[in-house]
Motif scaffolding. Structure first.
Motif, PDB file in Angstrom:
ATOM      1  N   ASP A  67       0.825  -1.212  -0.020  1.00 50.70           N
ATOM      2  CA  ASP A  67       0.123   0.038   0.013  1.00 50.70           C
ATOM      3  C   ASP A  67       0.840   1.221  -0.049  1.00 50.70           C
ATOM      4  O   ASP A  67       1.676   1.551   0.948  1.00 50.70           O
ATOM      5  N   PRO A  68       0.554   1.961  -1.106  1.00 49.61           N
ATOM      6  CA  PRO A  68       1.669   3.321  -1.066  1.00 49.61           C
ATOM      7  C   PRO A  68       0.987   4.399  -0.188  1.00 49.61           C
ATOM      8  O   PRO A  68       1.602   5.544  -0.243  1.00 49.61           O
ATOM      9  N   GLY A  69      -0.071   4.145   0.425  1.00 49.70           N
ATOM     10  CA  GLY A  69      -0.592   5.364   1.005  1.00 49.70           C
ATOM     11  C   GLY A  69      -1.223   6.360   0.142  1.00 49.70           C
ATOM     12  O   GLY A  69      -1.639   6.126  -0.756  1.00 49.70           O
ATOM     13  N   LEU A  70      -1.037   7.744   0.756  1.00 50.78           N
ATOM     14  CA  LEU A  70      -1.359   8.734   0.090  1.00 50.78           C
ATOM     15  C   LEU A  70      -0.134   9.376  -0.805  1.00 50.78           C
ATOM     16  O   LEU A  70      -0.384  10.541  -1.520  1.00 50.78           O
ATOM     17  N   VAL A  71       0.986   8.755  -0.969  1.00 53.42           N
ATOM     18  CA  VAL A  71       2.065   9.321  -1.722  1.00 53.42           C
ATOM     19  C   VAL A  71       1.584   9.553  -3.249  1.00 53.42           C
ATOM     20  O   VAL A  71       2.027  10.762  -3.876  1.00 53.42           O
ATOM     21  N   PRO A  72       1.140   8.526  -3.990  1.00 53.10           N
ATOM     22  CA  PRO A  72       0.659   8.779  -5.367  1.00 53.10           C
ATOM     23  C   PRO A  72      -0.137   9.995  -5.491  1.00 53.10           C
ATOM     24  O   PRO A  72      -0.043  10.851  -6.417  1.00 53.10           O
ATOM     25  N   ASP A  73      -1.134  10.376  -4.462  1.00 50.38           N
ATOM     26  CA  ASP A  73      -1.970  11.641  -4.620  1.00 50.38           C
ATOM     27  C   ASP A  73      -1.185  12.757  -4.424  1.00 50.38           C
ATOM     28  O   ASP A  73      -1.574  13.844  -4.986  1.00 50.38           O
ATOM     29  N   PHE A  74      -0.342  12.557  -3.257  1.00 48.02           N
ATOM     30  CA  PHE A  74       0.439  13.844  -3.259  1.00 48.02           C
ATOM     31  C   PHE A  74       1.528  14.124  -4.455  1.00 48.02           C
ATOM     32  O   PHE A  74       1.905  15.318  -4.642  1.00 48.02           O
ATOM     33  N   GLU A  75       2.035  13.039  -4.796  1.00 39.63           N
ATOM     34  CA  GLU A  75       2.787  13.277  -6.230  1.00 39.63           C
ATOM     35  C   GLU A  75       2.152  14.112  -7.355  1.00 39.63           C
ATOM     36  O   GLU A  75       2.385  14.677  -7.917  1.00 39.63           O
ATOM     37  N   HIS A  76       0.712  13.545  -7.250  1.00 37.18           N
ATOM     38  CA  HIS A  76       0.051  14.096  -8.507  1.00 37.18           C
ATOM     39  C   HIS A  76      -0.388  15.466  -8.163  1.00 37.18           C
ATOM     40  O   HIS A  76      -0.388  16.135  -9.093  1.00 37.18           O
TER      41      HIS A  76
END
Length: 227
Positions: A128-137
């Protein structure tokens, strides 16, 4: 030492202890980086104290020589800050340690691969990458919007100062195109931030130039119109 069989039939005794290896990575990189900066162990200790987390000179010396039994995460974080590098670069010194272990009893892997998995740059199945992809986006959208706004301003100036009608029209065409890009990025950014809030997450702070992305409190004007 308890022996543990590895996939290739070898045992743990064939490899240094995982904890020792990781601590050796950190110790070696702290020593290398300290000397590169021309600091003594005392100077490094002084810098750690300035950062608010004292690490005595003898503790640093014992760590570098392998006599220290443990290495708290908070020490790694402060040492990295003192040495003006990143904690992950102490744990996985790419270019200075060819191979390392990610977990006990695992095979040696290239340090570069271990670092990329540690930071999440290389995705792993069922992790689970957590919210990292959302924050990168979110960060990508912010950069896109800011770049488009800057280009729009430059094109607006070029249109005002164009020496000919044709050049003015071309600059105005570019300005309109960049304005559309900025609106699109801000519109997507607004939805990303709304979704994060709906999940109970506080979105990253926006730069002043994007202050119109978030809806104003008690505003009846649709956000699409204000973008």
């Amino acid at each position: 030492m308890t022996q543990h069989s590895l996939d290739d039939g070898s045992t743990e005794d064939d490899f240094p202890e995982w904890v020792d290896r990781i601590q050796s990575n950190v110790a070696g990189e702290v020593r290398r980086r300290r000397k590169e900066m021309g600091w003594s162990a005392q100077e490094l200790a002084d810098r750690c104290e300035q950062l608010g987390h004292p690490i005595p000179r003898n503790v640093i010396a014992n760590m570098e020589s392998g006599r220290r039994a443990n290495l708290p995460l908070v020490d790694v974080m402060v040492l990295a800050a003192a040495l003006e590098t990143y904690p992950v670069c102490l744990i996985f010194p790419v270019g200075y340690v060819e191979q390392t272990q990610e977990l006990p009893f695992q095979h040696l892997v290239p340090t570069w691969d271990a670092l990329r998995r540690f930071t999440g740059e290389q995705e792993l199945p069922n992790h689970d990458p957590g919210l990292v992809p959302d924050f990168e986006h979110h960060t990508s959208l912010v950069h896109t919007a800011l770049a488009a706004l800057e280009e729009e301003d430059e094109a607006r100036f070029a249109a005002r100062t164009a020496p000919s009608r044709a050049q003015q029209e071309e600059a105005e065409r570019k300005r309109t195109n960049y304005a559309d890009q900025a609106i699109s990025a801000k519109y997507t950014l607004r939805h990303v931030r709304r979704r994060l809030r709906e999940e109970g997450v506080t979105p990253p702070e926006l730069p002043p130039a994007l202050g119109d992305v978030d809806p104003e409190p008690d505003s009846d004007t649709p956000q699409e119109e204000r973008l």
